[in-house]
Enzyme design. Structure first.
Site, PDB file in Angstrom:
ATOM      1  N   LYS A  38       0.629  -1.418  -0.108  1.00 40.20           N
ATOM      2  CA  LYS A  38       0.298   0.145  -0.125  1.00 40.20           C
ATOM      3  C   LYS A  38       1.029   1.272  -0.116  1.00 40.20           C
ATOM      4  CE  LYS A  38      -4.060   1.796   2.510  1.00 40.20           C
ATOM      5  NZ  LYS A  38      -5.153   1.885   3.529  1.00 40.20           N
ATOM      6  N   SER A  96      -9.468   1.968   2.004  1.00 34.00           N
ATOM      7  CA  SER A  96      -8.955   1.947   1.270  1.00 34.00           C
ATOM      8  C   SER A  96      -7.049   2.050   0.679  1.00 34.00           C
ATOM      9  CB  SER A  96      -8.228   3.917   2.179  1.00 34.00           C
ATOM     10  OG  SER A  96      -6.717   3.448   3.057  1.00 34.00           O
ATOM     11  N   SER A 104      -9.352  -0.330   6.646  1.00 34.93           N
ATOM     12  CA  SER A 104      -9.282  -0.226   4.934  1.00 34.93           C
ATOM     13  C   SER A 104      -8.461  -1.005   4.430  1.00 34.93           C
ATOM     14  CB  SER A 104      -8.534   1.314   5.178  1.00 34.93           C
ATOM     15  OG  SER A 104      -8.800   2.618   4.628  1.00 34.93           O
TER      16      SER A 104
HETATM   17  N1  GLN Z   1     -13.404   4.415   5.517  1.00 37.24           N
HETATM   18  C1  GLN Z   1     -12.643   4.982   7.026  1.00 37.24           C
HETATM   19  C2  GLN Z   1     -12.093   6.420   6.597  1.00 37.24           C
HETATM   20  O1  GLN Z   1     -12.194   6.921   5.997  1.00 37.24           O
HETATM   21  C3  GLN Z   1     -11.466   4.338   7.208  1.00 37.24           C
HETATM   22  C4  GLN Z   1     -10.212   4.233   6.052  1.00 37.24           C
HETATM   23  C5  GLN Z   1      -9.174   3.645   6.921  1.00 37.24           C
HETATM   24  O2  GLN Z   1      -8.956   2.722   7.471  1.00 37.24           O
HETATM   25  N2  GLN Z   1      -8.073   3.191   6.355  1.00 37.24           N
HETATM   26  O3  GLN Z   1     -11.843   7.067   7.505  1.00 37.24           O
END
Ligand code: GLN
Length: 488
Positions: free
Chosen positions: A80, A155, A179
């Site tokens: 990532k 994400s 994410s």
């Molecule tokens: N969708 C969640 C957010 O936007 C989680 C994102 C993540 O785990 N980085 O904060």
């Protein structure tokens, strides 16, 4: 014989050890697949083919010299783009870091390299990990390999899509509020959010430090457990790293849930949960009952407030963490001499960050500001404690808790991006594990209208063993792990 890129990490290591295949062949095969599929999927932001092949040849040299091989020998790993890689551009899918090349490796990168894993590239993500669809990336969206018109989740959407498409054997994600698990669920792969502190965050570009963990993603539970065994462990460079001794998590993969007590919190099936998802997940729960677990509906009342609590905490921490991007020391810089400090700072940030990142910085700053701090941030911290306590209580009765990973199946690209609240709602079932610091996994749980559904298993702190045993048993007794996406 299946192509090498379609093999699991376990199979690849065995093949290289027994000299049935070379590491170079294995890595080349993955790049062939990338060149074939990537224009449709767009999982990667950066590829490092030459370096990867060089590393593969070094591993082959070890084999020919009879030297011992690491646990991930010749396994192609995607990373990532929020995880720092020395000498390889690390962008967080943001214009702000478009040209940032870290001078050091994250701790987890050093760990996989010590075990002869091969880094093949950096994957697309929501900008600064803020999102659940990979649509907020500065580099454009990743497509879901099961239906290219849909999002892969986020994400860590690039990582999940790469693993599902065989463009990587394993991939790193990071999970602040879902994410790893969200895209794992949407791409029908396995993804783990470890206990807070189990995996070092050193070298992970911070979004909300008190919530996030780097996590492994793979095509099956065994590979994910193997990957976790390599990346977990104490790191003095991360002050929140727990002093737990290293474990081989593959040892816990027993195909049995005999005697397990599993709780199914009704809050995980709240408003907005699609009927199709609910049905499929309950089918999964019944499967576990069939093979020996006792499952019971339960309630964790504070979960109702988890989503609101998460967004206040996450945005507050983000507003503080992202203050460092001023465009002066590093990051996007528009024009150094055009105006006073505050004008230049604002301009750099207005252009360097996308709309969602700016929104969160503003909301987070608001929640932390004098006069509102008690009302929002402090209140959120108090509710966070209540949520943790509710889990503690539940784990007195149950070994693990289970529910859907995502409340709805993967949606169309563009469908929700104009409606931030609708996107935030997608995280309703994942954020509580982060607030409470608990390990959680998403495992494929079938399909609805040909779209993947994931089941989530949450365990007490540092009980990844229990979580993995249930996940493995589920996987072994369901047919979902063998399906491959159509790329249509
Ligand atoms: N969708 C969640 C957010 O936007 C989680 C994102 C993540 O785990 N980085 O904060």
């Amino acid at each position: 014989m299946p192509k090498l890129h379609a093999l699991t990490a376990k199979e690849i290591v065995e093949k290289i050890r027994s000299k049935e295949a070379t590491a170079e062949e294995c890595v080349l095969s993955v790049f062939e697949r990338i060149h074939e599929a990537e224009d449709r999927v767009h999982a990667f932001v950066t590829l490092v083919e030459e370096e990867a092949l060089k590393k593969a040849r070094q591993i082959d040299k070890k084999v020919s010299e009879g030297k011992p091989l690491g646990r991930l020998a010749g396994v192609a790993i995607a990373v990532k783009d929020a995880i720092c890689t020395k000498g390889i551009r690390t962008t967080c899918s943001s214009r702000m870091l478009e040209n940032f090349v870290p001078p050091y490796d994250a701790d987890v990168i050093e760990r996989v390299e010590r075990e002869d894993g091969v880094i093949i590239g950096k994957t697309n993500m929501d900008e600064f990990a803020m999102g659940s669809s990979t649509e907020t990336s500065y580099f454009g969206p990743t497509h879901n390999p099961w239906d290219l018109s849909r999002v892969p989740g986020g994400s860590s959407g690039g990582s999940a899509a790469a693993v599902a498409t065989d463009e990587a054997i394993l991939a790193f994600g990071a999970d602040t509020g879902g994410s790893v698990r969200c895209p794992a669920s949407y791409c029908s792969v396995v993804g783990i959010k470890p206990t807070y502190g189990l995996v070092s965050r050193y070298g992970l570009i911070a979004y909300a430090n008190s919530l996030e963990q780097i996590g492994p993603m793979a095509r099956n539970v065994y590979d994910c457990a193997l990957f976790l065994s390599v990346i977990a462990g104490h790191d003095p460079k991360d002050t929140t790293s727990v002093k737990a001794s290293a474990k081989d998590y593959t040892e816990f993969l027993k195909n049995s849930v005999e005697g397990f007590k599993i709780g199914v919190p009704k809050e995980f099936f709240g408003e907005g949960t699609s009927e199709a998802v609910e049905k499929q997940v309950w089918r999964g729960v019944h499967k576990l009952e069939e093979v020996g677990a006792s499952c019971e509906e339960t309630s964790l009342p504070s979960l109702e407030y988890a989503l609101a609590t998460y967004y206040i905490v996450a945005m507050s921490e983000a507003s503080s963490n992202l203050a460092r991007y001023d465009g002066l020391r590093y990051g996007y810089r528009i024009d150094r001499d055009n105006g006073d400090w505050s004008t230049v700072y604002s301009k750099n940030r207005r252009i360097g960050f996308g709309a969602e990142v700016r929104r969160r910085i503003i909301l987070g700053t608001y929640a932390l500001s004098a006069g509102y701090y008690d009302k929002y941030y402090l209140k959120a911290l108090k509710i966070r404690t209540l949520i943790r306590r509710d889990f503690e209580k539940a784990f007195k009765k149950f070994n693990v808790l289970i529910g859907p990973t995502m409340p709805i199946p993967p949606f169309k690209i563009g469908e929700k991006i104009q409606d931030p609240l609708a996107l935030y709602m997608c995280d309703v079932d994942t954020v509580s594990a982060n607030l409470a610091g608990l390990p959680a996994i998403s495992v494929p749980c079938g399909f609805t209208d040909s779209l993947p559904v994931g089941i989530q298993i949450i365990a007490p702190p540092l009980r990844e063993d229990l979580m993995l045993q249930v996940a493995y048993t589920f996987e072994q007794n369901t047919p979902y792990k063998n399906r491959k996406p159509s790329l249509k």
